[in-house]
Write a protein that holds these residues in place. Structure first.
Motif, PDB file in Angstrom:
ATOM      1  N   ASP A 147       0.830  -1.219   0.000  1.00  0.00           N
ATOM      2  CA  ASP A 147       0.000   0.000   0.000  1.00  0.00           C
ATOM      3  C   ASP A 147       0.857   1.259   0.000  1.00  0.00           C
ATOM      4  N   HIS A 148       1.924   1.266   0.824  1.00  0.00           N
ATOM      5  CA  HIS A 148       2.782   2.448   0.913  1.00  0.00           C
ATOM      6  C   HIS A 148       4.247   2.027   0.816  1.00  0.00           C
ATOM      7  N   PHE A 149       4.998   2.787   0.016  1.00  0.00           N
ATOM      8  CA  PHE A 149       6.398   2.488  -0.262  1.00  0.00           C
ATOM      9  C   PHE A 149       7.279   3.566   0.351  1.00  0.00           C
ATOM     10  N   PHE A 150       8.209   3.162   1.205  1.00  0.00           N
ATOM     11  CA  PHE A 150       9.192   4.088   1.754  1.00  0.00           C
ATOM     12  C   PHE A 150      10.507   3.811   1.033  1.00  0.00           C
ATOM     13  N   THR A 151      10.914   4.748   0.183  1.00  0.00           N
ATOM     14  CA  THR A 151      11.979   4.476  -0.783  1.00  0.00           C
ATOM     15  C   THR A 151      13.309   5.119  -0.402  1.00  0.00           C
ATOM     16  N   THR A 152      14.376   4.520  -0.941  1.00  0.00           N
ATOM     17  CA  THR A 152      15.734   4.960  -0.626  1.00  0.00           C
ATOM     18  C   THR A 152      16.331   5.872  -1.683  1.00  0.00           C
ATOM     19  N   SER A 153      15.739   5.916  -2.888  1.00  0.00           N
ATOM     20  CA  SER A 153      16.369   6.673  -3.971  1.00  0.00           C
ATOM     21  C   SER A 153      15.363   7.057  -5.047  1.00  0.00           C
ATOM     22  N   GLU A 154      15.752   8.014  -5.875  1.00  0.00           N
ATOM     23  CA  GLU A 154      14.917   8.392  -7.020  1.00  0.00           C
ATOM     24  C   GLU A 154      14.829   7.260  -8.036  1.00  0.00           C
ATOM     25  N   ILE A 155      15.846   6.404  -8.066  1.00  0.00           N
ATOM     26  CA  ILE A 155      15.800   5.243  -8.957  1.00  0.00           C
ATOM     27  C   ILE A 155      14.643   4.336  -8.561  1.00  0.00           C
ATOM     28  N   ALA A 156      14.494   4.087  -7.262  1.00  0.00           N
ATOM     29  CA  ALA A 156      13.380   3.265  -6.765  1.00  0.00           C
ATOM     30  C   ALA A 156      12.045   3.935  -7.073  1.00  0.00           C
ATOM     31  N   ASN A 157      11.984   5.257  -6.895  1.00  0.00           N
ATOM     32  CA  ASN A 157      10.739   5.986  -7.196  1.00  0.00           C
ATOM     33  C   ASN A 157      10.343   5.793  -8.655  1.00  0.00           C
ATOM     34  N   ALA A 331      44.210  -3.789  -8.502  1.00  0.00           N
ATOM     35  CA  ALA A 331      45.336  -2.910  -8.859  1.00  0.00           C
ATOM     36  C   ALA A 331      44.935  -1.448  -8.679  1.00  0.00           C
ATOM     37  N   LYS A 332      43.714  -1.134  -9.070  1.00  0.00           N
ATOM     38  CA  LYS A 332      43.192   0.231  -8.903  1.00  0.00           C
ATOM     39  C   LYS A 332      43.058   0.582  -7.419  1.00  0.00           C
ATOM     40  N   LEU A 333      42.562  -0.367  -6.631  1.00  0.00           N
ATOM     41  CA  LEU A 333      42.405  -0.146  -5.193  1.00  0.00           C
ATOM     42  C   LEU A 333      43.762   0.053  -4.527  1.00  0.00           C
ATOM     43  N   MET A 334      44.686  -0.841  -4.814  1.00  0.00           N
ATOM     44  CA  MET A 334      46.012  -0.777  -4.189  1.00  0.00           C
ATOM     45  C   MET A 334      46.773   0.483  -4.609  1.00  0.00           C
ATOM     46  N   GLY A 335      46.484   0.974  -5.826  1.00  0.00           N
ATOM     47  CA  GLY A 335      47.140   2.178  -6.307  1.00  0.00           C
ATOM     48  C   GLY A 335      46.549   3.460  -5.757  1.00  0.00           C
ATOM     49  N   GLY A 336      45.491   3.341  -4.962  1.00  0.00           N
ATOM     50  CA  GLY A 336      44.872   4.525  -4.357  1.00  0.00           C
ATOM     51  C   GLY A 336      44.085   5.377  -5.326  1.00  0.00           C
ATOM     52  N   ASN A 337      43.591   4.748  -6.400  1.00  0.00           N
ATOM     53  CA  ASN A 337      42.887   5.510  -7.440  1.00  0.00           C
ATOM     54  C   ASN A 337      41.369   5.335  -7.392  1.00  0.00           C
ATOM     55  N   TRP A 338      40.823   4.992  -6.229  1.00  0.00           N
ATOM     56  CA  TRP A 338      39.398   4.712  -6.143  1.00  0.00           C
ATOM     57  C   TRP A 338      38.585   6.007  -6.042  1.00  0.00           C
ATOM     58  N   LYS A 339      37.340   5.942  -6.517  1.00  0.00           N
ATOM     59  CA  LYS A 339      36.473   7.128  -6.472  1.00  0.00           C
ATOM     60  C   LYS A 339      36.029   7.428  -5.038  1.00  0.00           C
ATOM     61  N   GLN A 340      35.598   8.662  -4.803  1.00  0.00           N
ATOM     62  CA  GLN A 340      35.178   9.126  -3.479  1.00  0.00           C
ATOM     63  C   GLN A 340      33.647   9.176  -3.390  1.00  0.00           C
ATOM     64  N   TYR A 341      33.146   9.112  -2.163  1.00  0.00           N
ATOM     65  CA  TYR A 341      31.702   9.223  -1.917  1.00  0.00           C
ATOM     66  C   TYR A 341      31.224  10.630  -2.254  1.00  0.00           C
ATOM     67  N   GLN A 342      30.147  10.716  -3.053  1.00  0.00           N
ATOM     68  CA  GLN A 342      29.628  12.008  -3.497  1.00  0.00           C
ATOM     69  C   GLN A 342      28.446  12.512  -2.661  1.00  0.00           C
ATOM     70  N   GLY A 343      27.886  11.650  -1.828  1.00  0.00           N
ATOM     71  CA  GLY A 343      26.698  12.029  -1.057  1.00  0.00           C
ATOM     72  C   GLY A 343      25.432  11.571  -1.759  1.00  0.00           C
ATOM     73  N   ILE A 344      24.630  10.760  -1.102  1.00  0.00           N
ATOM     74  CA  ILE A 344      23.375  10.243  -1.670  1.00  0.00           C
ATOM     75  C   ILE A 344      22.215  10.968  -0.989  1.00  0.00           C
ATOM     76  N   PRO A 345      21.285  11.554  -1.768  1.00  0.00           N
ATOM     77  CA  PRO A 345      20.194  12.348  -1.184  1.00  0.00           C
ATOM     78  C   PRO A 345      19.395  11.597  -0.115  1.00  0.00           C
ATOM     79  N   LEU A 346      19.174  12.284   0.998  1.00  0.00           N
ATOM     80  CA  LEU A 346      18.384  11.828   2.143  1.00  0.00           C
ATOM     81  C   LEU A 346      19.018  10.674   2.918  1.00  0.00           C
ATOM     82  N   TRP A 347      20.238  10.309   2.597  1.00  0.00           N
ATOM     83  CA  TRP A 347      20.942   9.329   3.428  1.00  0.00           C
ATOM     84  C   TRP A 347      21.670  10.112   4.525  1.00  0.00           C
ATOM     85  N   ASP A 348      20.860  10.665   5.422  1.00  0.00           N
ATOM     86  CA  ASP A 348      21.359  11.661   6.365  1.00  0.00           C
ATOM     87  C   ASP A 348      21.123  11.303   7.827  1.00  0.00           C
TER      88      ASP A 348
END
Length: 364
Positions: A147-157, A331-348
């Motif tokens: 009946d009611h959906f509590f969603t985590t992201s706009e993708i789910a919406n 190899a990418k992980l060990m080289g320190g070339n991994w991406k950073q967290y950008q912030g996900i809406p409402l994960w606050d």
């Protein structure tokens, strides 16, 4: 008075219901006419897989334990449905809250709807598109009668809108798992044991594997572990072993000097390890969410994910289940070339406040 029944049955559920329960208690103490019953389906009955969470996350003892663990998928589903129907007939609520995508979620939503009781699905609308996963079937069936959906992201919406769900039934609130993580960041504890005393921050890797695509075929599992061991430059690998994987590993005798098996860890212990790790290698969904918010690199051994936001805005990368894909990722992980967290809406950390505010508005 709003009477709620909250359902939990397996390890991922407990992190999702804890902040919801705390918010209900807060509102009740403030004089709001709201109350709940907590029903543990018993789907996970191992202490490390369920029991410890009640103590660690300050969840009250369940009002009922349905004892639905064990057996095949069908046997477990049927057992939970029969027991939950009896629970609802004896204690009829205004709303049943189910969370996540485990067998208990599916079974309890069907039992409730057949008794004409409203169902709210926390984490509704997420999809992997992979029908070989039992969880995807659980999500699809649950969402078809929710009946009611509590969603985590706009993708789910968007997934729900595309399925014809009316806008008024979609409530974009965020992620209760992150509420729990943020509430417990200062309470994380180092596991006990000699190996944990030797670990240095950013100088070890955490690994988990339990999905059939990775662990059911011995040669595949062996090749994956070998690729991981060879790719981490002798860093220690901590591998908390899911009971399902443990049965398979027992017959294989895979041993390496830097590979350290452990029993399943408690929530506070496991996230202590993740927070301080160089990276995480997993086939779990929930771990990708926590790792992203803690800005810890996450390599996922899957071909798809129901949590695409952890890839677009988080630290997660899908590399598939083929062992040949492991070395370049490491190899990418060990080289320190991994991406950073950008912030996900409402994960606050305030998702549960939004959920209970919506329920009060709808039902009181």
């Amino acid at each position: 008075m709003i009477n709620l029944t909250i359902v939990a049955g397996a390890r991922p559920n407990f992190m999702k219901i804890a902040p919801i329960i705390h918010e209900i208690q807060k509102q009740k103490n403030a004089g709001v006419a709201i109350d709940f019953r907590l029903v543990h389906t018993g789907q996970h009955y191992d202490k490390k897989m369920s029991g410890d969470f009640f103590t660690e996350l300050n969840i009250p003892d369940p009002n009922a334990n349905l004892g639905g663990g064990g057996g095949t998928q069908a046997e477990q589903t049927a057992s939970i449905m029969v027991a939950f129907e009896r629970e609802l007939l004896e204690n009829r609520p205004d709303l049943v809250i189910v969370v996540g995508d485990v067998t208990s979620t599916l079974a309890c939503s069907i039992a409730a709807k057949k008794l004409q009781i409203d169902v709210a699905h926390v984490e509704g609308g997420i999809r992997s598109g992979d029908l070989s996963m039992p969880e995807e079937i659980n999500r699809m069936v649950t969402d078809s009668i929710t009946d009611h959906f509590f969603t985590t992201s706009e993708i789910a919406n968007t997934n729900l809108r595309n399925a014809g769900v009316a806008e008024g039934r979609i409530h974009f609130v965020g992620n209760t798992m992150i509420d729990t993580l943020m509430a417990n960041q200062d309470r994380l504890i180092k596991p006990e044991g000699d190996i944990y005393d030797t670990l240095e921050p950013q100088k070890y890797v955490v690994m988990t594997m339990h999905r059939p695509a990775n662990v059911d075929e011995e040669s595949k599992l062996k090749a994956l572990i070998e690729a991981i061991v060879n790719g981490v430059e002798n860093m220690p690998i901590i591998f908390p072993v899911h009971p399902r994987t443990a049965k398979i590993l027992e017959t294989m005798g895979i041993e390496y000097p830097n590979l350290h098996y452990s029993a399943p860890l408690s929530y506070l212990e496991f996230n202590y390890l993740v927070k301080n790790a160089k990276g995480v290698i997993t086939d779990s969904g929930g771990i990708t969410e926590e790792a992203s918010v803690m800005n810890v690199p996450c390599i996922t051994l899957r071909d798809n994910t129901e949590r695409a936001e952890t890839i677009h805005l988080g630290t997660n990368e899908l590399i598939g289940t083929n062992p040949v894909n492991v070395p370049p990722a490491l190899a990418k992980l060990m080289g320190g070339n991994w991406k950073q967290y950008q912030g996900i809406p409402l994960w606050d950390g305030k998702t549960s406040e939004r959920i209970i505010a919506a329920i009060i508005s709808l039902y009181l």
